[in-house]
Design a protein around this motif. Structure first.
Motif, PDB file in Angstrom:
ATOM      1  N   ALA A  32     -39.841  39.698 -38.305  1.00 31.69           N
ATOM      2  CA  ALA A  32     -39.781  38.985 -39.358  1.00 31.69           C
ATOM      3  C   ALA A  32     -39.624  40.198 -40.307  1.00 31.69           C
ATOM      4  CB  ALA A  32     -41.372  38.974 -39.167  1.00 31.69           C
ATOM      5  N   ALA A  33     -40.018  41.694 -40.028  1.00 32.89           N
ATOM      6  CA  ALA A  33     -40.221  42.437 -41.791  1.00 32.89           C
ATOM      7  C   ALA A  33     -38.620  42.936 -41.550  1.00 32.89           C
ATOM      8  CB  ALA A  33     -40.542  43.820 -40.637  1.00 32.89           C
ATOM      9  N   ALA A  34     -38.006  42.866 -40.500  1.00 27.84           N
ATOM     10  CA  ALA A  34     -36.296  43.662 -41.528  1.00 27.84           C
ATOM     11  C   ALA A  34     -35.529  42.423 -42.088  1.00 27.84           C
ATOM     12  CB  ALA A  34     -36.040  43.843 -39.415  1.00 27.84           C
ATOM     13  N   LEU A  35     -35.991  41.189 -41.195  1.00 31.92           N
ATOM     14  CA  LEU A  35     -35.525  39.945 -41.323  1.00 31.92           C
ATOM     15  C   LEU A  35     -35.749  39.023 -42.639  1.00 31.92           C
ATOM     16  CD1 LEU A  35     -34.886  37.637 -38.530  1.00 31.92           C
ATOM     17  CD2 LEU A  35     -32.990  38.694 -39.174  1.00 31.92           C
ATOM     18  N   VAL A  82     -35.824  33.524 -44.902  1.00 31.54           N
ATOM     19  CA  VAL A  82     -37.402  32.994 -44.767  1.00 31.54           C
ATOM     20  C   VAL A  82     -37.827  33.356 -43.658  1.00 31.54           C
ATOM     21  CG1 VAL A  82     -39.135  31.138 -45.482  1.00 31.54           C
ATOM     22  CG2 VAL A  82     -37.110  32.612 -47.492  1.00 31.54           C
ATOM     23  N   VAL A  83     -39.151  34.089 -42.873  1.00 34.17           N
ATOM     24  CA  VAL A  83     -39.384  33.198 -41.882  1.00 34.17           C
ATOM     25  C   VAL A  83     -40.356  32.824 -41.902  1.00 34.17           C
ATOM     26  CG1 VAL A  83     -39.757  35.075 -39.733  1.00 34.17           C
ATOM     27  CG2 VAL A  83     -38.589  35.820 -41.464  1.00 34.17           C
ATOM     28  N   LEU A 127     -39.777  33.353 -33.459  1.00 32.30           N
ATOM     29  CA  LEU A 127     -40.109  32.948 -34.735  1.00 32.30           C
ATOM     30  C   LEU A 127     -38.971  32.568 -35.150  1.00 32.30           C
ATOM     31  CD1 LEU A 127     -38.151  34.919 -36.637  1.00 32.30           C
ATOM     32  CD2 LEU A 127     -40.027  36.287 -36.027  1.00 32.30           C
ATOM     33  N   CYS A 128     -39.367  31.715 -36.512  1.00 34.98           N
ATOM     34  CA  CYS A 128     -38.898  30.547 -36.670  1.00 34.98           C
ATOM     35  C   CYS A 128     -37.451  31.112 -38.246  1.00 34.98           C
ATOM     36  CB  CYS A 128     -38.976  29.410 -37.419  1.00 34.98           C
ATOM     37  SG  CYS A 128     -39.115  28.347 -35.504  1.00 34.98           S
ATOM     38  N   LEU A 129     -36.029  30.928 -38.219  1.00 28.41           N
ATOM     39  CA  LEU A 129     -35.826  30.981 -39.524  1.00 28.41           C
ATOM     40  C   LEU A 129     -35.623  29.938 -40.792  1.00 28.41           C
ATOM     41  CD1 LEU A 129     -33.010  32.881 -38.441  1.00 28.41           C
ATOM     42  CD2 LEU A 129     -34.373  34.150 -39.867  1.00 28.41           C
ATOM     43  N   ASP A 130     -36.050  30.051 -41.523  1.00 30.50           N
ATOM     44  CA  ASP A 130     -35.854  28.491 -42.934  1.00 30.50           C
ATOM     45  C   ASP A 130     -34.572  28.943 -43.156  1.00 30.50           C
ATOM     46  OD1 ASP A 130     -35.927  26.852 -44.469  1.00 30.50           O
ATOM     47  OD2 ASP A 130     -37.988  26.569 -44.346  1.00 30.50           O
TER      48      ASP A 130
END
Ligand code: GLN
Length: 386
Positions: free
Chosen positions: A297-300, A306-307, A316-319
């Motif tokens: 999550a932090a890297a993305l 926006v995670v 986890l999901c990417l918006d």
């Protein structure tokens, strides 16, 4: 398409499709949910030992008694449920348990309520059992279950609710209020609940899984489904369990005897040993996975995505829309696997008439190095696709 489509009309599952594309393009596979570690060595050794020195013939159809006892003990110790030995059936994975529950308890024309985005096996299995799907849409990215929406989906022909908690693919863990609403409606309308709880041990940030079986008034109407694959990170073993009151489990066991009849005996022996492990082992597994979730999550986020925070599951999901990308999720997933070497799963694959078209699911049950490399590639993809 008719109300009861045959499997020939149905698509290949998104998991097989995306894993196939990942293999073809040599991509990092964050699509289908499985860890890249081999699973606990102790259990793998026990399974190997049991193949060499144990029985390799059919075990009892309802499961090795040692494993059934271990399931009773495990859920009593960790979740405070009082199961009986006759309330447990071992299946070849949770998906088989779900199929057996539907075949056992759905009559042609019965309505079954599901929550979309829903795990992709639910709808086809309900329809092949002769059931009619009533889908309640959960809105991105809160994915909240409301009593009003559920009440609106229930009618005189409704027989069952099939619900996954923690919820794959949205990575939600329903809170006490949502669960209480679900229980109230099931009691009010005299419904059976098939509760797919395969992610029960994979919950984060101090959450505790509460089985619906333990909720007041629910003991005689819930079929609880668990999965050793998710508990121990051994997804290929396909060892699941269906639990509940003997009256609900007996018909399910009869469906199971004609589906797979039984499950490999050596795997049952090993899973029984794992279920007896102390709670510390499960806490450690959760905390390791939580660290991987936070790392990805932090890297993305640093790459501009926006995670949506995952409360449970391997995902986890990417918006995509909030991340500034205008592609729909299916196109995004195609592009990133073909051109940037990362496989993901579009959430629209979990809805019949997709309303959530801009969310992609990523599996973080991977080593730090794999997560870091995937994040870098996804960063490159975002800059190219903006
Ligand atoms: N449960 C896995 C997931 O959500 C997929 C299992 C499968 O492919 N049958 O990714």
């Amino acid at each position: 398409m008719s109300a009861h489509p045959v499997f020939a009309d149905m698509p290949v599952t998104v998991f097989e499709t995306m894993s196939g594309l990942a293999r073809r393009h040599g991509a990092i596979n964050l699509g289908q949910g499985f860890p890249d570690a081999p699973g606990p060595e102790v259990l793998r050794r026990l399974a190997a030992e049991a193949v060499l020195n144990g029985s390799n013939q059919y075990p009892p159809s309802r499961g090795d008694p040692v494993l059934r006892e271990a399931v009773v003990e495990h859920y009593s110790r960790l979740q405070g449920v009082d199961l009986s030995f006759d309330g447990v059936v071992v299946t070849s994975g949770a998906t088989e348990a779900i199929a057996a529950a539907l075949l056992a308890h759905v009559r042609p024309g019965d309505e079954v309520v599901i929550f979309e985005p829903a795990y992709d096996a639910y709808r086809p299995l309900i329809e092949r059992a002769g059931g009619v799907v009533r889908a309640v849409t959960l809105q991105a990215s809160a994915w909240r279950l409301t009593e009003a929406a559920l009440e609106a989906a229930v009618g005189p022909r409704t027989r069952m609710v099939l619900v996954n908690n923690p919820l794959n693919p949205a990575a939600r863990v329903f809170d006490a209020e949502e669960i209480a609403a679900l229980a109230r409606i099931c009691i009010r309308h005299d419904l059976i609940v098939v509760r797919d709880e395969v992610w029960e041990h994979v919950v984060f940030d101090g959450r505790m899984h509460r089985t619906l079986l333990a909720a007041p008034g629910m003991a005689d109407r819930v079929v609880k489904i668990g999965s050793a694959g998710k508990m121990f990170g051994l997804t290929g073993w396909k060892v699941g369990f269906a639990c509940g009151s003997p009256d609900l489990i007996a018909p399910l066991a009869k469906a199971h005897q004609f589906l797979t009849f039984s499950t490999p005996p050596n795997l049952q022996t090993a899973v029984a040993a794992g279920l007896a492990w102390p709670v510390d082992w499960f806490d450690q597994m959760r905390s390791d996975l939580g660290r991987s979730r936070d790392r990805l999550a932090a890297a993305l986020t640093a790459e501009g995505y926006v995670v949506t925070p995952g409360e449970g599951t391997y995902f986890l999901c990417l918006d995509l829309a909030a991340s500034g990308l205008e592609l729909d999720d299916t196109s995004f997933c195609r592009r990133i696997v073909e051109a940037f070497g990362v496989a993901a799963i579009p959430l629209s694959a979990f809805e019949h008439d997709p309303v959530t078209r801009t969310v992609a699911r990523l599996c973080f049950a991977k080593s730090d190095a794999v997560l870091d490399e995937a994040s870098e590639r996804l960063g490159r993809a975002r800059r190219a696709l903006l």
